[in-house]
Design a protein around this motif. Sequence first.
Motif, short mmCIF file in Angstrom:
data_model
loop_
_atom_site.label_atom_id
_atom_site.label_comp_id
_atom_site.label_asym_id
_atom_site.label_seq_id
_atom_site.Cartn_x
_atom_site.Cartn_y
_atom_site.Cartn_z
N ALA A 21 -4.61 -8.78 5.15
CA ALA A 21 -5.60 -8.99 4.10
C ALA A 21 -5.42 -8.01 2.95
CB ALA A 21 -7.01 -8.86 4.67
N ASP A 22 -4.87 -6.84 3.20
CA ASP A 22 -4.73 -5.84 2.15
C ASP A 22 -3.35 -5.90 1.47
OD1 ASP A 22 -3.36 -5.05 4.38
OD2 ASP A 22 -3.88 -2.93 4.18
N ARG A 23 -2.61 -6.96 1.74
CA ARG A 23 -1.28 -7.08 1.16
C ARG A 23 -1.38 -7.26 -0.35
NH1 ARG A 23 4.05 -9.03 3.02
NH2 ARG A 23 5.16 -9.53 1.13
N VAL A 24 -0.57 -6.53 -1.06
CA VAL A 24 -0.51 -6.62 -2.52
C VAL A 24 0.86 -7.17 -2.88
CG1 VAL A 24 -0.59 -5.34 -4.68
CG2 VAL A 24 -2.08 -4.67 -2.78
N TRP A 25 0.88 -8.30 -3.52
CA TRP A 25 2.14 -8.94 -3.86
C TRP A 25 2.81 -8.25 -5.04
CZ3 TRP A 25 4.10 -12.20 -0.49
CH2 TRP A 25 3.22 -12.81 0.42
N LEU A 26 2.03 -7.86 -6.03
CA LEU A 26 2.57 -7.19 -7.21
C LEU A 26 1.49 -6.26 -7.73
CD1 LEU A 26 5.11 -7.21 -8.95
CD2 LEU A 26 4.06 -8.93 -10.38
N ASP A 27 1.66 -4.96 -7.51
CA ASP A 27 0.63 -4.01 -7.93
C ASP A 27 0.72 -3.78 -9.45
OD1 ASP A 27 2.91 -2.51 -8.09
OD2 ASP A 27 2.19 -0.86 -6.86
N ASP B 192 1.35 -1.10 -11.21
CA ASP B 192 2.50 -0.33 -11.68
C ASP B 192 3.76 -1.20 -11.77
OD1 ASP B 192 0.91 1.91 -11.84
OD2 ASP B 192 1.44 2.60 -9.81
N ALA B 193 3.99 -2.00 -10.74
CA ALA B 193 5.17 -2.87 -10.75
C ALA B 193 5.06 -3.91 -11.86
CB ALA B 193 5.33 -3.55 -9.39
N LEU B 194 3.87 -4.48 -12.03
CA LEU B 194 3.67 -5.45 -13.10
C LEU B 194 3.89 -4.81 -14.47
CD1 LEU B 194 2.92 -8.32 -13.78
CD2 LEU B 194 0.52 -7.66 -13.75
N GLY B 195 3.43 -3.58 -14.63
CA GLY B 195 3.65 -2.86 -15.89
C GLY B 195 5.13 -2.62 -16.16
#
Length: 190
Positions: free
Chosen positions: A37-43, A45-48
Amino acid sequence: MGHAVLAAALVGAGAALASATEPVRGRLPAGWPRLPADRVWLDEDALGRWRDRGWWTPLVIAALCLGVVLFLWWAAGRLRSGRLRELALGRADVTLSGAALASAVAERARAVRGVADARVVLLGRSARLRVRVTVTLASDGVPGAVLGALAREALAEVRGVAAPRGVEAEVRVASSRSRRGWLSGRGRVR
């Protein structure tokens, strides 16, 4: 086969993504696999970092546009493929134009006693042929007699041309006296 595999992959991917959401997670059976449930696909910082590269945004837009164009091309092909373009005859490399066969069947249907007008459309692919006949009855036309004559004459000829393939026929009958009501009958030509 390819469409079924693609559909199964898309359904599986959608189900996997849905399993990460809380409303779906609570309803899944205990033994089923779930994404955290806490999985982040693209945080953020990575998106930036991706947005800082000048080529990223145009590439994403171009890829989405290409996907839409390919989907529209595929959908148009599926809609167009309804009409039969040509029919292979026998074992030789001889084909018959679908439009020519439809025109011949329409002429044969117009020759049936009690028919004022007829339109014919050939559908499907050469492996599975469907014939849609729309007949307008003359003032003295009897629907049952016209359907019987169509099956014996015009549609029997289509069956002979298409053999050994099966031919499914749909006949719509309208009265020239009353354009409001349609009598319709469907059947497989045997």
